[in-house]
Design an enzyme around this catalytic site. Structure first.
Site, PDB file in Angstrom:
ATOM      1  CG  LEU A 119      -1.970   1.138   1.206  1.00 61.06           C
ATOM      2  CD1 LEU A 119      -3.274   0.668   1.852  1.00 61.06           C
ATOM      3  CD2 LEU A 119      -1.488   2.412   1.900  1.00 61.06           C
ATOM      4  CB  ILE A 120       2.155   3.384  -2.487  1.00 54.42           C
ATOM      5  CG1 ILE A 120       2.881   2.061  -2.771  1.00 54.42           C
ATOM      6  CG2 ILE A 120       3.125   4.563  -2.567  1.00 54.42           C
ATOM      7  CD1 ILE A 120       3.372   1.938  -4.209  1.00 54.42           C
ATOM      8  CB  SER A 173      13.939  14.576   3.103  1.00 54.75           C
ATOM      9  OG  SER A 173      14.769  15.597   2.575  1.00 54.75           O
ATOM     10  N   GLY A 186      -0.090   8.763  -1.458  1.00 51.56           N
ATOM     11  CA  GLY A 186       0.385   9.870  -2.287  1.00 51.56           C
ATOM     12  C   GLY A 186       0.791   9.455  -3.683  1.00 51.56           C
ATOM     13  CB  SER A 221      -2.178  12.134  -7.329  1.00 50.78           C
ATOM     14  OG  SER A 221      -1.417  13.037  -6.542  1.00 50.78           O
ATOM     15  N   GLY A 280       4.536  12.159  -9.093  1.00 56.76           N
ATOM     16  CA  GLY A 280       5.874  12.052  -8.517  1.00 56.76           C
ATOM     17  C   GLY A 280       6.315  10.651  -8.172  1.00 56.76           C
ATOM     18  CB  ILE A 281       8.460   9.473  -5.341  1.00 53.42           C
ATOM     19  CG1 ILE A 281       9.635  10.413  -5.602  1.00 53.42           C
ATOM     20  CG2 ILE A 281       8.976   8.137  -4.823  1.00 53.42           C
ATOM     21  CD1 ILE A 281      10.368  10.856  -4.351  1.00 53.42           C
ATOM     22  N   GLY A 282       5.468   8.587  -5.736  1.00 55.02           N
ATOM     23  CA  GLY A 282       4.415   7.625  -5.435  1.00 55.02           C
ATOM     24  C   GLY A 282       3.838   6.998  -6.690  1.00 55.02           C
ATOM     25  CE1 TYR A 290       9.249  18.023   2.902  1.00 53.98           C
ATOM     26  CE2 TYR A 290      11.633  18.280   2.992  1.00 53.98           C
ATOM     27  CZ  TYR A 290      10.514  17.571   2.588  1.00 53.98           C
ATOM     28  OH  TYR A 290      10.675  16.403   1.886  1.00 53.98           O
TER      29      TYR A 290
END
Length: 317
Positions: free
Chosen positions: A10-11, A144, A13, A15, A17-19, A157
């Site tokens: 299960l991932i 990150s 985000g 929509s 980019g990376i996901g 952030y």
């Protein structure tokens, strides 16, 4: 529905980019090792994922709605899964925020933590009972390098990533007793549409509440330097996704994984001096006093990382 032997991943985000790239690459696995539940907060943004998923859609990949900031959304999504079984949870959903601290509202800063920290914690809490019961599972968190080394004008952030690093480092110890692994993925800059849009928006912002000097430092010094770093060191979402898959596929997953080896010396510098002065003053001087050295360093890294240089490099066997 996952078949016997497939890992349910299960991932959050997914929509863009990376996901998105991670979901597609896992679903396309030639050995069909994975059954991917790609989730996103707003299903109106699923068209790009559907397009890239192609024939894997409804075969090895399904798309579900999930808002990591909402308990009810998380519960509804998990209750819709067979036996609520998840073998690998990838906490990828996140949001960024840059700019002078004085211009950021407390509400905006809380939103960053609600997504980057509490959103990941909410997901982990939801899947842990089943993983502990089965004594099997893998929790992957997209952190990150800014969870290891603070970067100017990325205060909030970076703080949210430091928080999730400390949380996972604490949790990982006890979860080993249940044969549940935790892995922190630590990319440097990633060239996504989200990052580029964020940079464009802040460049046009006025930043009320911040003094003129700070705004000038942000716009005239930090933003150009940040752009140069992204151009030189930035990875594509596809590259980072492939690194995540390496970790997911490990028999004994590592706890920390830097996707960009060029950042290793920068991170190491922080721990080379217990006073902390070395890293803080080095970054200060590079940004504000020795701009020429900074640009030369970027040009050198461009040479090191360019394809023509790599073709001439002999890798020892």
């Amino acid at each position: 529905m996952a078949t016997d032997g497939q890992k349910v991943v299960l991932i959050t985000g997914c929509s863009s980019g990376i996901g998105l790239r991670l979901a597609v690459l896992l679903a396309r696995d030639t050995q069909r090792r994975f059954y991917v539940i790609a989730t996103m907060r707003d299903l109106r943004k699923k068209a790009k994922l559907e397009e890239e998923a192609g024939v894997t859609l409804h075969e090895t990949l399904v798309i579900r709605q999930l808002d990591v900031c909402c308990d009810e959304s998380v519960t509804e999504c998990l209750n819709g899964l067979q036996d609520r079984k998840i073998d690998v949870l990838v906490n990828n959903a996140g949001m960024g925020q840059i700019g002078p601290l004085e211009s950021l509202s407390m509400q905006d800063m809380q939103k960053v933590f609600d997504t980057n920290f509490f959103g990941a914690v909410r997901m982990i809490k939801a899947v842990l009972p089943d993983m502990k019961r089965r004594k099997s599972g893998h929790i992957v968190v997209m952190s990150s390098v800014m969870g290891l080394q603070g970067i100017v004008f990325n205060d909030v952030y970076s703080a949210s990533k430091f928080a999730i690093e400390g949380f996972c480092e604490s949790l990982a110890v006890q979860l080993l007793k249940f044969n549940v692994n935790v892995s922190l993925i630590e990319p440097g800059p990633v060239n996504t549409e989200f990052e580029m849009k964020l940079m464009e928006e802040v460049a046009k912002s006025e930043f009320p509440g911040a003094d003129a000097d700070t705004v000038r430092y942000f716009k005239d010094v930090y933003l150009p330097a940040s752009h140069e770093i992204f151009v030189t060191l930035g990875q594509s979402p596809d590259t980072v996704a492939k690194e995540v898959i390496k970790v997911i596929a490990m028999r004994k997953p590592v706890f920390r994984y830097l996707t960009n080896s060029l950042y290793t010396p920068l991170v190491a510098m922080k721990y080379a001096d217990e006073s902390g002065n070395l890293s803080v003053r080095s970054f200060y001087n590079l940004l504000f006093n020795y701009g020429t050295i900074f640009h030369l360093s970027m040009n050198l890294l461009k040479c090191i990382t360019c394809n023509c240089f790599r073709r001439r490099t002999v890798t020892p066997s």
